[in-house]
Design a protein around this motif. Structure first.
Motif, PDB file in Angstrom:
ATOM      1  N   ARG A 121     -39.769  27.723 -49.357  1.00  0.00           N
ATOM      2  CA  ARG A 121     -39.158  26.415 -49.118  1.00  0.00           C
ATOM      3  C   ARG A 121     -38.945  25.644 -50.417  1.00  0.00           C
ATOM      4  NH1 ARG A 121     -41.611  22.778 -44.567  1.00  0.00           N
ATOM      5  NH2 ARG A 121     -39.585  21.774 -44.920  1.00  0.00           N
ATOM      6  N   PHE A 122     -39.600  26.088 -51.485  1.00  0.00           N
ATOM      7  CA  PHE A 122     -39.487  25.407 -52.764  1.00  0.00           C
ATOM      8  C   PHE A 122     -38.669  26.207 -53.783  1.00  0.00           C
ATOM      9  CE2 PHE A 122     -43.142  23.591 -50.722  1.00  0.00           C
ATOM     10  CZ  PHE A 122     -43.146  22.262 -51.094  1.00  0.00           C
ATOM     11  N   ALA A 123     -38.202  27.367 -53.383  1.00  0.00           N
ATOM     12  CA  ALA A 123     -37.504  28.251 -54.321  1.00  0.00           C
ATOM     13  C   ALA A 123     -36.225  27.633 -54.871  1.00  0.00           C
ATOM     14  CB  ALA A 123     -37.189  29.589 -53.641  1.00  0.00           C
ATOM     15  N   HIS A 124     -35.610  26.735 -54.082  1.00  0.00           N
ATOM     16  CA  HIS A 124     -34.343  26.128 -54.490  1.00  0.00           C
ATOM     17  C   HIS A 124     -34.527  24.860 -55.313  1.00  0.00           C
ATOM     18  CE1 HIS A 124     -35.719  23.769 -51.124  1.00  0.00           C
ATOM     19  NE2 HIS A 124     -34.862  22.820 -51.451  1.00  0.00           N
ATOM     20  N   VAL A 125     -35.777  24.404 -55.476  1.00  0.00           N
ATOM     21  CA  VAL A 125     -36.029  23.110 -56.122  1.00  0.00           C
ATOM     22  C   VAL A 125     -35.781  23.188 -57.621  1.00  0.00           C
ATOM     23  CG1 VAL A 125     -37.772  21.367 -56.654  1.00  0.00           C
ATOM     24  CG2 VAL A 125     -37.665  22.366 -54.361  1.00  0.00           C
ATOM     25  N   THR A 126     -34.939  22.280 -58.098  1.00  0.00           N
ATOM     26  CA  THR A 126     -34.666  22.184 -59.538  1.00  0.00           C
ATOM     27  C   THR A 126     -35.171  20.872 -60.128  1.00  0.00           C
ATOM     28  OG1 THR A 126     -32.469  21.259 -59.069  1.00  0.00           O
ATOM     29  CG2 THR A 126     -32.617  23.644 -59.388  1.00  0.00           C
ATOM     30  N   ASP A 127     -35.503  19.901 -59.270  1.00  0.00           N
ATOM     31  CA  ASP A 127     -35.985  18.604 -59.738  1.00  0.00           C
ATOM     32  C   ASP A 127     -37.245  18.208 -58.965  1.00  0.00           C
ATOM     33  OD1 ASP A 127     -33.923  17.919 -61.683  1.00  0.00           O
ATOM     34  OD2 ASP A 127     -32.588  17.794 -59.964  1.00  0.00           O
ATOM     35  N   TRP A 128     -38.311  17.949 -59.721  1.00  0.00           N
ATOM     36  CA  TRP A 128     -39.617  17.621 -59.170  1.00  0.00           C
ATOM     37  C   TRP A 128     -39.913  16.166 -59.512  1.00  0.00           C
ATOM     38  CZ3 TRP A 128     -42.044  21.935 -56.834  1.00  0.00           C
ATOM     39  CH2 TRP A 128     -41.413  23.172 -57.098  1.00  0.00           C
ATOM     40  N   VAL A 129     -40.067  15.329 -58.489  1.00  0.00           N
ATOM     41  CA  VAL A 129     -40.164  13.882 -58.685  1.00  0.00           C
ATOM     42  C   VAL A 129     -41.542  13.407 -58.209  1.00  0.00           C
ATOM     43  CG1 VAL A 129     -39.067  11.656 -58.258  1.00  0.00           C
ATOM     44  CG2 VAL A 129     -37.682  13.757 -58.228  1.00  0.00           C
ATOM     45  N   PHE A 130     -42.261  12.725 -59.106  1.00  0.00           N
ATOM     46  CA  PHE A 130     -43.629  12.313 -58.809  1.00  0.00           C
ATOM     47  C   PHE A 130     -43.802  10.808 -58.937  1.00  0.00           C
ATOM     48  CE2 PHE A 130     -43.767  16.622 -60.427  1.00  0.00           C
ATOM     49  CZ  PHE A 130     -44.717  17.274 -59.646  1.00  0.00           C
ATOM     50  N   ASP A 131     -44.365  10.203 -57.908  1.00  0.00           N
ATOM     51  CA  ASP A 131     -44.899   8.861 -58.043  1.00  0.00           C
ATOM     52  C   ASP A 131     -46.068   8.947 -59.029  1.00  0.00           C
ATOM     53  OD1 ASP A 131     -45.523   6.085 -57.333  1.00  0.00           O
ATOM     54  OD2 ASP A 131     -47.228   6.937 -56.256  1.00  0.00           O
ATOM     55  N   LEU A 132     -46.504   7.803 -59.552  1.00  0.00           N
ATOM     56  CA  LEU A 132     -47.586   7.807 -60.533  1.00  0.00           C
ATOM     57  C   LEU A 132     -48.933   7.422 -59.925  1.00  0.00           C
ATOM     58  CD1 LEU A 132     -48.617   7.921 -63.508  1.00  0.00           C
ATOM     59  CD2 LEU A 132     -48.043   5.480 -63.644  1.00  0.00           C
TER      60      LEU A 132
END
Length: 235
Positions: free
Chosen positions: A9-20
């Motif tokens: 389900r994560f294989a297509h992810v190119t951008d990882w966005v994190f709250d701090l």
């Protein structure tokens, strides 16, 4: 409490966005508690209130306007720079680097962002103390958001437009489910990060979001382990 992620389900992810806050560092680290106390002090001094009344108002502003800052700007026309400087004048030594988390973030394929309702200076100091600042491509803070906080849809859209982030190719990690509603609507995968062995106290119940259950794809109380599982199983 971690739900084991399905790497497919994560294989297509190119951008990882994190709250701090309470996402990239754990809830028990005491950092946000310091900021919270500073905000109470700010409200008390601004309006000449007792700490008890100031804290009550602070939480009312948070719930009505999304952040205490937004509420104070709307109701009292305060200087946002002054507020941000004072409430982030805290001791960052409470933050302990998490080598597993740092390694996992560094190894994630694609771009990594911090997306916070705090300001850039706070995010940089916190991420530097955690030993992960250099792993991120950029920080999108409350100033970049035009002082309109999450969960406002326009703020996510501004972030996505600025960095050319496509919802279906991205994932967002947050400690508040309400802040995952718009990302989910934009096609992003969503991961709710909760405290270890989370058992909410009465004072924390107002922060929980039972109405946003459908906006959360995964829940984890171990972000480093969650990311490591994705990387290890995808390798």
């Amino acid at each position: 409490m971690t739900q084991s992620p399905d790497p497919a389900r994560f294989a297509h992810v190119t951008d990882w966005v994190f709250d701090l806050d309470n996402t990239l560092y754990p809830h028990h680290s005491n950092l946000f508690a310091q900021i919270d106390a500073k905000m109470t002090t700010y409200v008390a001094e601004l309006l000449t209130l007792s700490r008890e009344d100031a804290r009550k108002l602070q939480k009312e502003l948070y719930l009505e306007y999304g952040t205490t800052l937004n509420g104070l700007m709307e109701r009292h026309n305060i200087d946002p720079d002054d507020f941000l400087e004072k409430v982030h004048d805290i001791d960052y030594s409470w933050l302990v680097p998490d080598p597993v988390l740092g390694t996992a973030i560094r190894q994630l394929p694609g771009r990594k962002f911090i997306f916070t309702n705090g300001d850039r200076g706070h995010a940089e100091r916190a991420a530097r103390q955690l030993g992960i600042l250099d792993h991120f491509d950029d920080i999108f803070d409350i100033v970049a958001a035009g002082l309109t906080p999450k969960p406002a849809r326009q703020t996510y859209e501004k972030f996505a437009a600025l960095h050319a982030v496509s919802g279906p190719n991205s994932v967002m990690f947050e400690d508040l489910a309400r802040n995952l509603a718009v990302p989910k609507a934009l096609g992003m995968m969503t991961v709710l990060v909760v405290p270890r062995n989370f058992e909410p106290t009465f004072s924390e119940i107002w922060e929980r979001d039972p109405d946003n259950v459908d906006d959360v794809d995964y829940v984890t109380d171990d972000l480093g382990g969650f990311l490591s599982t994705i990387i290890d199983k995808a390798a």
